[in-house]
Design a protein around this motif. Structure first.
Motif, PDB file in Angstrom:
ATOM      1  N   UNK A 197       0.817  -1.210   0.000  1.00  0.00           N
ATOM      2  CA  UNK A 197       0.000   0.000   0.000  1.00  0.00           C
ATOM      3  C   UNK A 197       0.848   1.255   0.000  1.00  0.00           C
ATOM      4  N   UNK A 214      -1.914   8.628  -2.495  1.00  0.00           N
ATOM      5  CA  UNK A 214      -2.857   9.273  -1.606  1.00  0.00           C
ATOM      6  C   UNK A 214      -3.012  10.702  -2.097  1.00  0.00           C
ATOM      7  N   UNK A 245       5.371   8.335   5.460  1.00  0.00           N
ATOM      8  CA  UNK A 245       4.508   7.217   5.805  1.00  0.00           C
ATOM      9  C   UNK A 245       5.156   5.892   5.462  1.00  0.00           C
ATOM     10  N   UNK A 256       7.601   5.068   7.909  1.00  0.00           N
ATOM     11  CA  UNK A 256       6.918   4.712   9.130  1.00  0.00           C
ATOM     12  C   UNK A 256       6.449   3.272   9.076  1.00  0.00           C
ATOM     13  N   UNK A 257       5.852   2.929   7.943  1.00  0.00           N
ATOM     14  CA  UNK A 257       5.303   1.603   7.814  1.00  0.00           C
ATOM     15  C   UNK A 257       6.406   0.560   7.892  1.00  0.00           C
ATOM     16  N   UNK A 297       7.392   0.186  11.325  1.00  0.00           N
ATOM     17  CA  UNK A 297       6.365  -0.530  12.057  1.00  0.00           C
ATOM     18  C   UNK A 297       6.495  -2.037  11.847  1.00  0.00           C
ATOM     19  N   UNK A 343      -9.346   7.636   4.622  1.00  0.00           N
ATOM     20  CA  UNK A 343      -9.580   7.845   6.044  1.00  0.00           C
ATOM     21  C   UNK A 343     -10.811   7.089   6.507  1.00  0.00           C
ATOM     22  N   UNK A 356      -3.374   2.480  15.077  1.00  0.00           N
ATOM     23  CA  UNK A 356      -2.002   2.779  14.650  1.00  0.00           C
ATOM     24  C   UNK A 356      -1.903   2.668  13.133  1.00  0.00           C
ATOM     25  N   UNK A 357      -2.558   1.646  12.598  1.00  0.00           N
ATOM     26  CA  UNK A 357      -2.567   1.516  11.136  1.00  0.00           C
ATOM     27  C   UNK A 357      -3.196   2.734  10.484  1.00  0.00           C
ATOM     28  N   UNK A 377      -3.042   5.764  11.377  1.00  0.00           N
ATOM     29  CA  UNK A 377      -2.078   6.856  11.236  1.00  0.00           C
ATOM     30  C   UNK A 377      -1.040   6.537  10.173  1.00  0.00           C
ATOM     31  N   UNK A 378      -0.654   5.277  10.134  1.00  0.00           N
ATOM     32  CA  UNK A 378       0.411   4.913   9.210  1.00  0.00           C
ATOM     33  C   UNK A 378      -0.070   4.813   7.767  1.00  0.00           C
ATOM     34  N   UNK A 379      -1.250   4.252   7.587  1.00  0.00           N
ATOM     35  CA  UNK A 379      -1.656   3.919   6.220  1.00  0.00           C
ATOM     36  C   UNK A 379      -2.807   4.748   5.689  1.00  0.00           C
ATOM     37  N   UNK A 411      -3.735   7.943   6.712  1.00  0.00           N
ATOM     38  CA  UNK A 411      -3.633   9.391   6.819  1.00  0.00           C
ATOM     39  C   UNK A 411      -4.487  10.050   7.884  1.00  0.00           C
ATOM     40  N   UNK A 418       5.227   5.973  17.129  1.00  0.00           N
ATOM     41  CA  UNK A 418       4.325   6.614  16.164  1.00  0.00           C
ATOM     42  C   UNK A 418       4.326   8.126  16.359  1.00  0.00           C
TER      43      UNK A 418
END
Lengths: 529, 454
Positions: A218, A223, A234, A237-238, A241, B70, B113-114, B116-118, B120, B188
């Motif tokens: 993804x 986006x 992001x 970040x991912x 994670x 979102x 948490x996802x 925020x990460x994925x 937006x 995060x």
């Protein structure tokens, strides 16, 4: 003695270069495996004769003898063939082949340093010899030291609670089922410890490689709302994670959990300790009935032979058998108590601590034993390590009645005298320690003597009699006291005055302060409780 | 469920994070005790995601519309939330366990948490993380208690290949697990590189405080240092602490102070605890009490100051804890001090102040010795002297008599008395030296007992 050559050339974690550097002296020769081992082991004095280009059984024989020599001074290294000293060991052909195989360049593993490899090899062969299994082990199918080292790391990762303290493990692996490709975290200090373990498989992996590792596709999705920068962020970040998750979830057990504890069927009294890497097999585990006989045997052997490395190893295998069968009863308590006492006597703090930890929870289950004795040790140990949290917790656990028991009261008094700097009382207590507490107190008595000496030097002017120091600081004799002062560069403070020796406290200044400070700073904690 | 998403839409319209967080609370609200049950009953596991999507869309259609991604993220969050609520309701009915609740709440955490990460999620929504983290911790603790009550070996097969049993990890395993997830939230927030105004960095202190609480509960307070180290590595990018809400600052300062306190660094500890004290809301008595619990022992050692009655006026519990000791210290009554310390031992140990308070005995002793000095009176005036000088040569025997009296008549031998005196001198509580051969203590003419006026 440390292997000076290998550590100088290859600090742990540094990948040995190919082809070998010039100092290897002998170019790789397909017909002959360079016998680099011998340079790696210290106590060997006479330089080896240059090996002929063809296979030379003597040279490699010597190498193995060196390879299996224990590094400690306590037991003499098994003499190589051309050096007939002490018991002569015949190395089976299969072992020689194994050693050769281990050093064959083809089997080099970038992640296993030379020093580690040598240590492992030494270990494996040494313990096989000790076990008298040199001839029984199928050396040709034995995994190489490289694989063993990796397997160890894997096991350490799983058992990281105890990893630090398993100092005496000498695992011999008889199965070769583990996967040498499965690389796990480095437990030794090297440069890539900050990297997640899988990244160090090949230290040369590029950044792109690591990014594409992320299975989350993804990241590539557009986006519409976020900027390019945001997307990049992001993505990072991912990735983090994912890595984070992987790093924190301990690797799944290789086998599905079995339904319950096994019941052993082995009837053998003695058993070499090996760390389990797979669920135990009932035929290798001794039931409690047999273990009781084992304990009696070990007690006799300890009295007669006092061979600590043997005893410790046997106790570890007993403990393991108890654990895998979930035997938690008074017999378990006595096994741990006896092992703890022996370890304490021999100053093996790592094993001692492991036993203490177990005893604490066994006592907490209400099992009978000697909780008073061991709780007192616990307090003394926490004083040694200056572990305030531990002390506080121990205080919280004690009942009012326990506090009145002599060993515990003694330990608590030791604690409070030290807290208040009452060295006078402290050394009186030191000379009157119940049970084996003196072994523990010996660990910190020097430090407390230094502290007291600092006190005395500041408090008394112009001098005191040396005898006063002897008495106040619990020395055996004036000579011991004087030696102690001299050991810390205080010879000029001693003055012979015909009737007595004076200790010039007024002139000491801050002489003992730095020694005191450093004595309090370094408390070596092994197998932390 | 409609109410839930009305709240959701309202929060989004106002960009009010706390309002949004309230919708994710796993407890009933005061106005609506049936809140959880209603939510749980209003959907079904087969349709819950569709329902949520519908509610989100229908409620916010007239508002600023949510981005497609979102919405997807929030659907995941609320579906996990709905699921967790089901477990909470079941526990209340005695049909489930806190362990299950904890597991399903962990799913909510992961979904968020996802988000925020994925997907937006924007930074103003971080109060959701607060609520999620707060209850994650609480559920973990409840799960641990529950598991310890249902005794027996319920640990998995991993223990079977260990050499020894591992009692510690079995005991608080859920809270340990929870710590891992709180750390995910921590990272995060920490690693958000968006501009400060819209950064999740603003969530950092709330999460740090939660982590501190967790570490203290796990009895490994020292792990908090790791967090502080990480934080200080990022200090340059971080908004100043003073820009954060006061409540978070007080808690943070308090824990920092207690950490120093436990490390026996009383000077630093005092600094942070005083800051916490000054920031703390004047009516937050429980918090003020917590701060004083550590600040008082701290002051005792750093500046030898004892708490006044007026200070302790609003805190009956602290009065009970500290006043008896303080009185003994003032009077220099060693025996009474020992008794008071022993009587309060359990409470002191529980609060981890015993080992600190114990050292107050030095001050009691100092006060006793000072009395001896003062009772010694003045030397005769020598020629040329106008102001009388106190007698500074005091026989050890006099100090010994005082110490014996102070110890309730117990005989203390001369060597031990000298040892105590040497300690006083070493710690700079008394100035002078012992002349052992002559059996006297020679005290300084100027300030024999520093800081006490003589």
């Amino acid at each position: 003695m440390m292997p000076s050559w290998s550590s100088a050339q290859h600090p742990p974690g540094v990948v040995p270069q190919h082809p070998p550097p010039a100092s290897y002296a002998y170019p790789p020769n397909p017909a002959f495996i360079p016998v680099q081992v011998r340079q790696g082991f210290g106590p060997y004095t006479t330089p080896p004769p240059p090996p002929p280009p063809a296979y030379n059984p003597y040279a490699s024989n010597a190498a193995q003898a060196q390879a299996s020599a224990p590094g400690t001074a306590t037991s003499a290294p098994p003499a190589p063939v051309e050096q007939p000293k002490g018991s002569k060991t015949e190395w089976p052909e299969s072992v020689r082949r194994y050693v050769q195989r281990s050093f064959h360049p083809e089997n080099d593993d970038a992640s296993v340093s030379r020093a580690e490899l040598e240590a492992k090899l030494k270990d494996t062969i040494g313990s096989a010899k000790e076990n008298n299994s040199l001839y029984t082990i199928d050396w040709d199918s034995m995994p190489l030291p490289q694989a063993l080292v990796r397997a160890d790391r894997e096991a350490q990762l799983k058992l990281h609670h105890h990893a630090a303290s398993l100092s005496l493990t000498t695992p011999v692996y008889t199965d070769d089922t583990f996967n040498p490709r499965k690389r796990k975290s480095n437990d030794f200090a090297n440069n890539d410890t900050s990297m997640p373990p899988w990244h160090s498989t090949n230290s040369g992996r590029s950044l792109e490689d690591r990014i594409s590792y992320s299975p989350d596709k993804r990241a590539a999705l557009d986006d519409p709302k976020s900027s390019k920068f945001q997307k990049e962020a992001n993505k990072r970040k991912r990735r983090f994670e994912n890595e984070y998750k992987a790093a924190n979830i301990s690797s799944p057990s290789p086998t599905p959990p079995t339904s319950g504890p096994i019941v052993g069927t082995s009837e053998v009294l003695e058993k070499k300790y090996l760390r389990l890497t797979a669920p135990p097999v009932a035929s290798n585990v001794r039931p409690e009935r047999v273990l009781r006989q084992t304990l009696d045997l070990l007690k006799k052997k300890w009295r007669k032979e006092s061979n600590y490395s043997y005893i410790c190893d046997q106790f570890k295998s007993m403990r393991q058998d108890l654990t895998v069968q979930r035997i938690k009863n008074e017999f378990t308590v006595s096994v741990y108590e006896i092992h703890a006492r022996i370890a304490l006597e021999k100053g093996d703090i790592g094993e001692y601590n492991q036993c203490q930890t177990q005893l604490r929870s066994l006592y907490a289950m209400g099992l009978k034993g000697n909780p008073i004795e061991f709780k007192a040790y616990r307090i003394l140990y926490f004083i040694h390590t200056a572990n305030r949290t531990g002390l506080n917790d121990t205080l919280a656990d004690l009942t009012a009645a326990e506090k009145e028991e002599k060993p515990i009261k003694h330990a608590l008094d030791v604690r409070s005298t030290l807290a208040l700097g009452n060295y006078h009382k402290f050394f009186q207590l030191y000379l009157d320690t119940p049970n084996m507490g003196a072994y523990l107190m010996d660990m910190f008595v020097t430090r407390e003597r230094l502290a007291a000496l600092c006190n005395i030097c500041k408090g008394y002017k112009p001098d005191v009699k040396l005898r006063f120091i002897t008495e106040e600081l619990g020395f055996e004799s004036d000579a011991d006291a004087a030696q102690f002062i001299i050991d810390y560069q205080g010879q000029h403070l001693l003055e012979d005055r015909t009737e007595y020796i004076a200790f010039l406290t007024g002139k000491a200044g801050g002489l003992f302060e730095s020694a005191r400070a450093s004595a309090f700073k370094k408390v070596d904690i092994k197998g932390q409780i | 469920m409609n109410d839930l998403f009305k709240g959701f839409a309202k929060a989004h319209a106002e960009q009010n994070g706390y309002l949004l967080a309230a919708t994710l609370s796993p407890i009933a609200s005061s106005g609506n005790p049936q809140r959880l049950r209603l939510i749980w009953k209003s959907s079904h596991s087969s349709s819950v995601k569709g329902d949520i999507k519908h509610f989100i869309k229908s409620n916010s259609s007239h508002q600023r519309s949510l981005d497609h991604e979102e919405v997807k993220g929030w659907v995941e969050v609320y579906a996990a939330y709905w699921n967790a609520i089901g477990d909470v309701v079941a526990v209340e009915d005695g049909k489930s366990t806190w362990t299950k609740v904890y597991e399903s709440w962990k799913d909510v955490t992961s979904a968020l948490i996802r988000g925020y990460n994925n997907f937006g999620f924007e930074a103003w929504t971080i109060p959701c993380l607060y609520v999620i983290g707060k209850y994650l911790r609480l559920f973990a603790i409840r799960s641990d208690t529950e598991r310890s009550r249902s005794a027996g070996d319920n640990s998995g097969g991993a223990a079977l290949i260990q050499d020894d049993f591992d009692p510690e990890t079995e005991k608080q395993s859920q809270l340990r697990d929870c710590e891992q997830h709180l750390k995910r939230i921590f990272t995060l927030c920490l690693n958000d590189r968006a501009p400060l105004e819209e950064s999740r960095k603003w969530g950092i202190y709330f999460i740090i405080n939660l982590l501190f609480k967790t570490y203290f509960k796990l009895n490994s307070a020292s792990l908090s240092r790791t967090i502080l180290k990480t934080l200080s590595a990022y200090r340059g990018d971080m908004p100043a602490l003073s820009a954060f809400p006061k409540s978070q600052r007080v808690t943070f300062k308090f824990y920092e102070g207690v950490l120093f306190f436990l490390e026996e660094n009383y000077i630093e500890a005092e600094k942070y605890l005083v800051e916490a004290w000054e920031l703390c809301h004047k009516d937050a008595n429980a918090n003020l009490e917590r701060i004083l619990t550590y600040l008082i022992p701290c002051r005792l050692l750093t500046t030898h100051v004892l708490p006044t009655k007026a200070l302790l006026e609003p805190f009956p519990r602290l009065q009970k804890l500290f006043l008896p000791l303080a009185q003994c210290i003032r009077k220099g009554d060693l025996r009474a001090f020992d008794i008071a310390l022993q009587e309060g031992e359990d409470e002191f140990v529980k609060r981890r102040i015993y080992l600190t308070l114990e050292r107050g005995r030095d001050i009691a002793l100092r006060n006793l010795l000072r009395k001896v000095f003062i009772a010694g009176g003045f030397d005769e005036l020598k020629e040329g002297e106008t102001t009388p000088v106190r007698r500074t040569r005091v026989p050890v025997a006099e100090f010994r008599a005082a110490i014996c009296m102070g110890s309730g008549g117990e005989l203390v031998d001369t060597d031990e008395v000298e040892c105590l005196l040497a300690n006083m001198i070493y710690k700079d509580l008394m100035k002078g030296y012992i002349a052992r051969e002559r059996g006297i203590v020679v005290l300084s003419k100027k300030g024999a007992f520093p800081g006490t006026g003589v």
